[in-house]
Design a protein around this motif. Structure first.
Motif, short mmCIF file in Angstrom:
data_model
loop_
_atom_site.label_atom_id
_atom_site.label_comp_id
_atom_site.label_asym_id
_atom_site.label_seq_id
_atom_site.Cartn_x
_atom_site.Cartn_y
_atom_site.Cartn_z
N TYR A 241 -5.51 1.98 1.47
CA TYR A 241 -4.92 2.79 0.42
C TYR A 241 -5.20 4.28 0.67
O TYR A 241 -4.33 5.12 0.47
N TYR B 19 -2.80 5.51 3.14
CA TYR B 19 -1.52 5.74 2.46
C TYR B 19 -1.51 7.11 1.79
O TYR B 19 -0.58 7.90 1.96
N LYS C 5 5.06 4.06 2.74
CA LYS C 5 4.79 3.03 1.73
C LYS C 5 4.75 1.65 2.39
O LYS C 5 3.85 0.85 2.13
N ASN C 6 5.73 1.37 3.23
CA ASN C 6 5.78 0.07 3.90
C ASN C 6 4.60 -0.12 4.85
O ASN C 6 4.10 -1.23 5.02
N TYR D 200 1.45 1.31 4.67
CA TYR D 200 0.11 1.29 4.08
C TYR D 200 0.05 0.73 2.65
O TYR D 200 -0.81 -0.08 2.34
N PHE D 201 0.93 1.20 1.78
CA PHE D 201 0.84 0.86 0.36
C PHE D 201 1.03 -0.64 0.14
O PHE D 201 0.24 -1.26 -0.59
N ASP D 202 2.05 -1.21 0.75
CA ASP D 202 2.37 -2.61 0.48
C ASP D 202 1.26 -3.56 0.91
O ASP D 202 1.12 -4.65 0.35
N ARG D 203 0.43 -3.15 1.88
CA ARG D 203 -0.68 -3.99 2.33
C ARG D 203 -1.97 -3.73 1.55
O ARG D 203 -2.88 -4.55 1.58
N SER D 204 -2.04 -2.60 0.86
CA SER D 204 -3.29 -2.23 0.21
C SER D 204 -3.26 -2.37 -1.31
O SER D 204 -4.30 -2.29 -1.96
N LYS E 140 -1.94 -4.76 -4.52
CA LYS E 140 -1.40 -6.06 -4.93
C LYS E 140 -0.31 -5.92 -5.99
O LYS E 140 0.68 -6.64 -5.98
N SER E 141 -0.50 -4.98 -6.93
CA SER E 141 0.50 -4.77 -7.98
C SER E 141 0.44 -3.33 -8.45
O SER E 141 -0.58 -2.65 -8.31
N ASN E 142 1.56 -2.86 -8.99
CA ASN E 142 1.58 -1.52 -9.58
C ASN E 142 2.33 -1.58 -10.90
O ASN E 142 3.29 -2.33 -11.05
#
Length: 101
Positions: free
Chosen positions: A17, A20, A80-81, A83-87, A89-91
Protein backbone atom coordinates in the motif's frame (compact mmCIF):
# COMPACT_ATOMS: atom_id res chain seq x y z
CA UNK A 1 -14.35 25.61 -2.82
CA UNK A 2 -12.87 22.14 -3.12
CA UNK A 3 -14.25 18.63 -3.46
CA UNK A 4 -13.39 16.05 -0.82
CA UNK A 5 -13.81 12.31 -0.50
CA UNK A 6 -13.58 10.56 2.86
CA UNK A 7 -12.46 6.95 2.40
CA UNK A 8 -12.27 3.88 4.58
CA UNK A 9 -10.00 1.01 3.52
CA UNK A 10 -9.12 -2.46 4.68
CA UNK A 11 -5.37 -2.47 4.02
CA UNK A 12 -4.02 -6.02 4.10
CA UNK A 13 -0.42 -5.31 2.97
CA UNK A 14 1.09 -2.13 4.43
CA UNK A 15 4.29 -2.25 2.36
CA UNK A 16 2.46 -2.74 -0.92
CA UNK A 17 0.00 0.00 0.00
CA UNK A 18 2.89 2.37 0.74
CA UNK A 19 4.29 1.63 -2.73
CA UNK A 20 0.88 2.52 -4.16
CA UNK A 21 0.85 5.82 -2.28
CA UNK A 22 4.35 6.70 -3.47
CA UNK A 23 3.61 5.80 -7.10
CA UNK A 24 0.28 7.63 -7.28
CA UNK A 25 1.38 10.81 -5.50
CA UNK A 26 2.87 12.60 -8.55
CA UNK A 27 -0.30 11.81 -10.53
CA UNK A 28 -2.49 13.04 -7.66
CA UNK A 29 -0.55 16.31 -7.47
CA UNK A 30 -0.81 16.82 -11.24
CA UNK A 31 -4.62 16.88 -10.82
CA UNK A 32 -4.39 19.36 -7.93
CA UNK A 33 -5.24 16.64 -5.41
CA UNK A 34 -3.91 16.14 -1.91
CA UNK A 35 -4.46 14.17 1.27
CA UNK A 36 -5.83 16.12 4.21
CA UNK A 37 -6.13 13.58 7.01
CA UNK A 38 -4.83 10.01 7.20
CA UNK A 39 -5.50 7.62 10.09
CA UNK A 40 -4.70 4.02 10.91
CA UNK A 41 -7.78 2.80 12.77
CA UNK A 42 -7.63 0.08 15.40
CA UNK A 43 -11.32 -0.13 16.29
CA UNK A 44 -14.50 0.76 14.40
CA UNK A 45 -17.43 1.32 16.73
CA UNK A 46 -20.16 1.92 14.13
CA UNK A 47 -20.20 1.32 10.39
CA UNK A 48 -22.68 1.23 7.53
CA UNK A 49 -20.73 -1.57 5.82
CA UNK A 50 -19.76 -5.11 6.73
CA UNK A 51 -16.29 -4.49 5.26
CA UNK A 52 -13.43 -4.09 7.71
CA UNK A 53 -11.93 -0.58 7.92
CA UNK A 54 -8.43 -0.04 9.28
CA UNK A 55 -7.45 3.11 7.38
CA UNK A 56 -9.43 6.36 7.02
CA UNK A 57 -8.32 9.40 5.02
CA UNK A 58 -9.53 12.44 3.15
CA UNK A 59 -8.51 13.18 -0.42
CA UNK A 60 -9.27 16.63 -1.83
CA UNK A 61 -9.40 18.07 -5.34
CA UNK A 62 -10.10 21.57 -6.68
CA UNK A 63 -13.34 20.27 -8.25
CA UNK A 64 -15.48 17.16 -8.64
CA UNK A 65 -14.50 17.02 -12.32
CA UNK A 66 -10.79 16.90 -11.47
CA UNK A 67 -11.45 14.15 -8.93
CA UNK A 68 -13.36 12.09 -11.48
CA UNK A 69 -10.65 12.69 -14.09
CA UNK A 70 -7.95 11.54 -11.66
CA UNK A 71 -9.72 8.29 -10.76
CA UNK A 72 -10.27 7.44 -14.45
CA UNK A 73 -6.81 8.55 -15.70
CA UNK A 74 -5.00 5.62 -17.41
CA UNK A 75 -1.67 6.19 -15.60
CA UNK A 76 -3.47 6.20 -12.23
CA UNK A 77 -5.37 3.02 -13.16
CA UNK A 78 -2.05 1.32 -14.00
CA UNK A 79 -0.67 2.20 -10.56
CA UNK A 80 -3.92 1.10 -8.92
CA UNK A 81 -3.81 -2.25 -10.70
CA UNK A 82 -0.14 -2.74 -9.82
CA UNK A 83 -0.30 -1.95 -6.08
CA UNK A 84 -3.72 -0.99 -4.70
CA UNK A 85 -5.67 -4.05 -5.82
CA UNK A 86 -3.14 -6.38 -4.12
CA UNK A 87 -2.81 -4.38 -0.91
CA UNK A 88 -6.42 -3.39 -0.16
CA UNK A 89 -9.16 -5.94 0.48
CA UNK A 90 -12.05 -3.44 0.40
CA UNK A 91 -12.68 0.27 0.11
CA UNK A 92 -15.63 2.31 1.30
CA UNK A 93 -16.57 5.81 0.25
CA UNK A 94 -17.70 7.31 3.53
CA UNK A 95 -18.58 10.74 2.16
CA UNK A 96 -18.30 12.99 -0.91
CA UNK A 97 -18.81 16.69 -0.42
CA UNK A 98 -17.80 20.23 -1.24
CA UNK A 99 -15.61 21.88 1.33
CA UNK A 100 -14.03 25.25 1.96
CA UNK A 101 -10.95 23.72 3.60
Amino acid sequence: MAYERIMGLDVIDEQEYQQYREAMMPILKSFGGSFGFDFKVSEVLLSKTSDNINRVFTITFPSQKQMESFFSYPDYLDVKNMYFDRSVKSNTIISLHETTI
